[in-house]
Write a protein that holds these residues in place. Structure first.
Motif, PDB file in Angstrom:
ATOM      1  N   GLN A  71      -6.677  -0.660   6.507  1.00 45.33           N
ATOM      2  CA  GLN A  71      -7.985  -1.290   6.281  1.00 45.33           C
ATOM      3  C   GLN A  71      -7.893  -2.812   6.310  1.00 45.33           C
ATOM      4  N   VAL A  72      -6.883  -3.350   5.617  1.00 49.45           N
ATOM      5  CA  VAL A  72      -6.704  -4.805   5.574  1.00 49.45           C
ATOM      6  C   VAL A  72      -6.470  -5.347   6.987  1.00 49.45           C
ATOM      7  N   PHE A  73      -5.659  -4.622   7.758  1.00 54.99           N
ATOM      8  CA  PHE A  73      -5.334  -5.060   9.118  1.00 54.99           C
ATOM      9  C   PHE A  73      -6.577  -5.029  10.014  1.00 54.99           C
ATOM     10  N   MET A  74      -7.315  -3.933   9.978  1.00 50.78           N
ATOM     11  CA  MET A  74      -8.490  -3.804  10.836  1.00 50.78           C
ATOM     12  C   MET A  74      -9.567  -4.822  10.446  1.00 50.78           C
ATOM     13  N   ASN A  75      -9.680  -5.098   9.134  1.00 51.90           N
ATOM     14  CA  ASN A  75     -10.629  -6.124   8.688  1.00 51.90           C
ATOM     15  C   ASN A  75     -10.243  -7.491   9.253  1.00 51.90           C
ATOM     16  N   ALA A  76      -8.924  -7.783   9.240  1.00 53.51           N
ATOM     17  CA  ALA A  76      -8.457  -9.079   9.748  1.00 53.51           C
ATOM     18  C   ALA A  76      -8.766  -9.198  11.244  1.00 53.51           C
TER      19      ALA A  76
ATOM     20  N   MET B 212      -2.818  10.510   4.815  1.00 55.71           N
ATOM     21  CA  MET B 212      -4.009   9.868   5.391  1.00 55.71           C
ATOM     22  C   MET B 212      -5.264  10.407   4.721  1.00 55.71           C
ATOM     23  N   LEU B 213      -5.277  11.695   4.428  1.00 56.73           N
ATOM     24  CA  LEU B 213      -6.433  12.289   3.740  1.00 56.73           C
ATOM     25  C   LEU B 213      -6.570  11.713   2.336  1.00 56.73           C
ATOM     26  N   ALA B 214      -5.432  11.516   1.658  1.00 60.24           N
ATOM     27  CA  ALA B 214      -5.457  10.957   0.302  1.00 60.24           C
ATOM     28  C   ALA B 214      -5.934   9.509   0.342  1.00 60.24           C
ATOM     29  N   GLY B 215      -5.566   8.786   1.395  1.00 61.73           N
ATOM     30  CA  GLY B 215      -6.076   7.430   1.620  1.00 61.73           C
ATOM     31  C   GLY B 215      -5.404   6.365   0.776  1.00 61.73           C
ATOM     32  N   GLY B 216      -5.951   5.145   0.834  1.00 62.22           N
ATOM     33  CA  GLY B 216      -5.437   4.002   0.070  1.00 62.22           C
ATOM     34  C   GLY B 216      -3.981   3.736   0.380  1.00 62.22           C
ATOM     35  N   THR B 217      -3.212   3.412  -0.670  1.00 60.29           N
ATOM     36  CA  THR B 217      -1.803   3.057  -0.435  1.00 60.29           C
ATOM     37  C   THR B 217      -0.907   4.292  -0.278  1.00 60.29           C
ATOM     38  N   THR B 218      -1.484   5.492  -0.235  1.00 63.71           N
ATOM     39  CA  THR B 218      -0.630   6.676  -0.054  1.00 63.71           C
ATOM     40  C   THR B 218       0.144   6.585   1.266  1.00 63.71           C
ATOM     41  N   THR B 219      -0.484   6.060   2.299  1.00 65.63           N
ATOM     42  CA  THR B 219       0.248   5.936   3.574  1.00 65.63           C
ATOM     43  C   THR B 219       1.284   4.808   3.507  1.00 65.63           C
ATOM     44  N   THR B 220       1.024   3.801   2.667  1.00 68.52           N
ATOM     45  CA  THR B 220       2.012   2.728   2.457  1.00 68.52           C
ATOM     46  C   THR B 220       3.271   3.334   1.827  1.00 68.52           C
TER      47      THR B 220
ATOM     48  N   GLY C 206      -0.964   6.950  -4.914  1.00 68.39           N
ATOM     49  CA  GLY C 206      -1.601   5.896  -4.126  1.00 68.39           C
ATOM     50  C   GLY C 206      -2.817   5.366  -4.875  1.00 68.39           C
ATOM     51  N   ARG C 207      -3.207   4.159  -4.530  1.00 70.74           N
ATOM     52  CA  ARG C 207      -4.428   3.580  -5.116  1.00 70.74           C
ATOM     53  C   ARG C 207      -5.185   2.863  -4.015  1.00 70.74           C
ATOM     54  N   GLU C 208      -6.310   2.308  -4.348  1.00 74.91           N
ATOM     55  CA  GLU C 208      -7.122   1.661  -3.329  1.00 74.91           C
ATOM     56  C   GLU C 208      -6.344   0.506  -2.686  1.00 74.91           C
ATOM     57  N   ALA C 209      -6.293   0.498  -1.362  1.00 76.48           N
ATOM     58  CA  ALA C 209      -5.501  -0.519  -0.656  1.00 76.48           C
ATOM     59  C   ALA C 209      -6.404  -1.687  -0.294  1.00 76.48           C
ATOM     60  N   ASP C 210      -6.925  -2.382  -1.325  1.00 76.05           N
ATOM     61  CA  ASP C 210      -7.939  -3.394  -1.023  1.00 76.05           C
ATOM     62  C   ASP C 210      -7.382  -4.794  -0.811  1.00 76.05           C
ATOM     63  N   SER C 211      -6.081  -4.986  -1.048  1.00 79.80           N
ATOM     64  CA  SER C 211      -5.518  -6.316  -0.787  1.00 79.80           C
ATOM     65  C   SER C 211      -4.074  -6.180  -0.315  1.00 79.80           C
ATOM     66  N   LEU C 212      -3.609  -7.226   0.340  1.00 81.53           N
ATOM     67  CA  LEU C 212      -2.230  -7.237   0.815  1.00 81.53           C
ATOM     68  C   LEU C 212      -1.269  -7.180  -0.372  1.00 81.53           C
ATOM     69  N   ALA C 213      -1.630  -7.836  -1.473  1.00 83.39           N
ATOM     70  CA  ALA C 213      -0.755  -7.864  -2.655  1.00 83.39           C
ATOM     71  C   ALA C 213      -0.503  -6.443  -3.164  1.00 83.39           C
ATOM     72  N   VAL C 214      -1.559  -5.643  -3.242  1.00 85.22           N
ATOM     73  CA  VAL C 214      -1.425  -4.258  -3.707  1.00 85.22           C
ATOM     74  C   VAL C 214      -0.543  -3.464  -2.742  1.00 85.22           C
ATOM     75  N   ILE C 215      -0.729  -3.673  -1.472  1.00 85.84           N
ATOM     76  CA  ILE C 215       0.049  -2.952  -0.453  1.00 85.84           C
ATOM     77  C   ILE C 215       1.535  -3.294  -0.566  1.00 85.84           C
ATOM     78  N   LEU C 216       1.839  -4.592  -0.681  1.00 85.11           N
ATOM     79  CA  LEU C 216       3.245  -5.006  -0.765  1.00 85.11           C
ATOM     80  C   LEU C 216       3.882  -4.515  -2.058  1.00 85.11           C
ATOM     81  N   GLU C 217       3.086  -4.464  -3.123  1.00 85.68           N
ATOM     82  CA  GLU C 217       3.605  -3.996  -4.405  1.00 85.68           C
ATOM     83  C   GLU C 217       3.959  -2.504  -4.321  1.00 85.68           C
ATOM     84  N   ASP C 218       3.069  -1.708  -3.755  1.00 80.34           N
ATOM     85  CA  ASP C 218       3.347  -0.269  -3.656  1.00 80.34           C
ATOM     86  C   ASP C 218       4.467   0.020  -2.662  1.00 80.34           C
ATOM     87  N   ASP C 219       4.557  -0.797  -1.626  1.00 78.48           N
ATOM     88  CA  ASP C 219       5.664  -0.661  -0.670  1.00 78.48           C
ATOM     89  C   ASP C 219       6.992  -0.856  -1.413  1.00 78.48           C
TER      90      ASP C 219
END
Ligand code: NAD
Ligand code: MG
Length: 379
Positions: free
Chosen positions: A133-138, A303-311, A347-360
């Motif tokens: 989501q973050v990537f496609m928004n950018a 992918m079905l679960a969404g958010g940072t689950t794919t991260t 997983g949680r909502e992947a609404d920012s890069l910070a959250v994504i990098l943290e879960d990674d």
């Protein structure tokens, strides 16, 4: 003349990209070339292409490259690390960025290119899996142009021909089935990294070769397709097609299916090369087996679960594949490790890069600890 930055210039995709540029020399100028630790390989490329910048992953490697370049007295500037990669991916002079670093290390520079509104040729599918989501928004917000350099997605792109979303019923991604397509579950327990990296149809880097063997590559591609073509996993089907000649298909609501065919050669999606159907002779299709290859199922579920689950899925997979290549994990433990990591970290909502990098980072830590426990001596 368009200036091009090639992220991951020493890899399989990077090498193929430079082969294509070599054929169209006056049209493109190489602005920057980057590599992880392969100083000698990047040095050779610097001699041939005289880029404005060369970027290595760490300071040490950058210093080695600087020393090697000194005697030839060039004005190539050597940078390093994520900051260097992001700089050459977003520089004002650059028109095209080939994002061909493997794995999570490719995310920040690919995102920097998108944020700078570049034409982004995206081979690094992990960045979309991590941060869709973050990537496609950018891409949207900065009017970047995103072109997939994955034979399947490139094929879908061509089959869509700008068709209306409402006329499309499904996307069919073809999978070669990899080197272990015919292996029994018992035989899969014993396979080695060398066997996994000997792909029947494609020559690729080691990580994506293992992903192809486990079908995780196809799982990552399902996720990639959902983001690129704005669809949901229930509308993306995987079909095993051992010849890898049909690169993918699009099903329309009227029941018709459009396919794109080509040679199994990564230069086809980058440029074009003719196909001889009489030489191909036969095309076969079969269902993917998610019992022997659970990675594909795990990717759909993430992918079905969404958010940072794919991260989390991506991070655990990268750790598992590296451990398999280092002979610290068996092939069949790859999906188990990913499943365990997903069970330990929601997983949680992947609404920012910070959250994504943290879960990674958290997912990597959990997966690493699980490997240590697996390998701990038992009493
Ligand atoms: P590769 O291993 O051959 O090359 C990877 C490149 O990335 C190298 O230049 C390496 O130096 C660089 N790199 C690796 N780790 C790095 C790090 N930590 N920091 C900076 N640079 C780093 O891989 P490849 O097969 O060329 O694949 C590259 C990407 O393209 C992957 O994401 C893969 O999934 C995707 N892709 C590859 C193919 C293919 O046919 N090879 C097809 C479709 C998509
Ligand atoms: Mg592919």
């Amino acid at each position: 003349m368009t200036a091009v930055t090639i992220l991951g210039a020493t890899g399989t995709i990077g090498t193929n990209t430079l082969a294509v540029i070599r054929q169209h020399r006056p049209r493109y100028k190489v602005f920057a070339l980057t590599a992880n630790t392969a100083v000698d390989a990047l040095y050779e490329l610097c001699l041939e292409w005289s880029p404005r910048y060369a970027v290595m992953a760490d300071e040490n490697a950058a210093e080695q490259l600087r020393q090697q370049l000194k005697p030839i007295n060039t004005d190539i500037e050597v940078l390093w690390g994520s900051a260097g990669l992001c700089q050459v991916a977003s520089a004002a002079e650059v028109g095209i960025v080939m994002a061909a670093i493997v794995g999570a290390a490719g995310l920040l520079p690919a995102l920097a290119a998108a944020r700078a509104g570049k034409r982004v040729l995206l081979a690094n599918k992990e960045s979309l899996v991590m941060s869709g989501q973050v990537f496609m928004n950018a891409v949207r917000d900065n009017h970047a142009c995103l072109l997939p350099i994955d034979s399947e997605h490139n094929a879908i792109f061509q089959c869509l021909q700008g068709a209306d979303q409402s006329s499309i019923s499904r996307i069919l991604l073809t999978a070669s089935g990899g080197p272990f397509r015919r292996y029994s579950a018992a035989a899969l327990e014993q396979v080695t990294p060398a066997q996994a990296c000997a792909h029947p149809n494609w020559v690729m880097g080691r990580k994506i070769s293992v992903d192809s063997a486990s079908l995780m590559n196809k799982g990552l591609e399902v996720i990639e397709a959902c983001w690129l073509f704005d669809t949901t996993p229930d509308r993306v089907e995987v079909v095993v097609h051992p010849e890898s000649v049909v690169h993918s298909l699009v099903g329309y609501v009227d029941g018709s299916v459009l396919a794109q065919l080509g040679n199994p050669d990564m230069r086809t999606p980058i440029a074009y090369k003719p196909l001889d159907l009489k030489a191909v002779a036969q095309l076969n299709f079969e269902e993917a087996d998610t019992v022997r290859f659970p990675c594909l199922r795990l990717a759909y579920e993430a992918m079905l679960a969404g958010g940072t689950t794919t991260t989390i899925l991506n991070a655990a997979n990268e750790v598992a594949v590296a451990a398999f290549l280092a002979e610290r994990l068996r092939f069949t433990q790859i999906p188990r490790l990913i499943e365990d990591t997903l069970a330990h970290l929601a997983g949680r909502e992947a609404d920012s890069l910070a959250v994504i990098l943290e879960d990674d980072a958290r997912a990597r830590q959990i997966a690493e600890e699980a490997i240590l426990q697996l390998n701990a001596p038992r009493h």
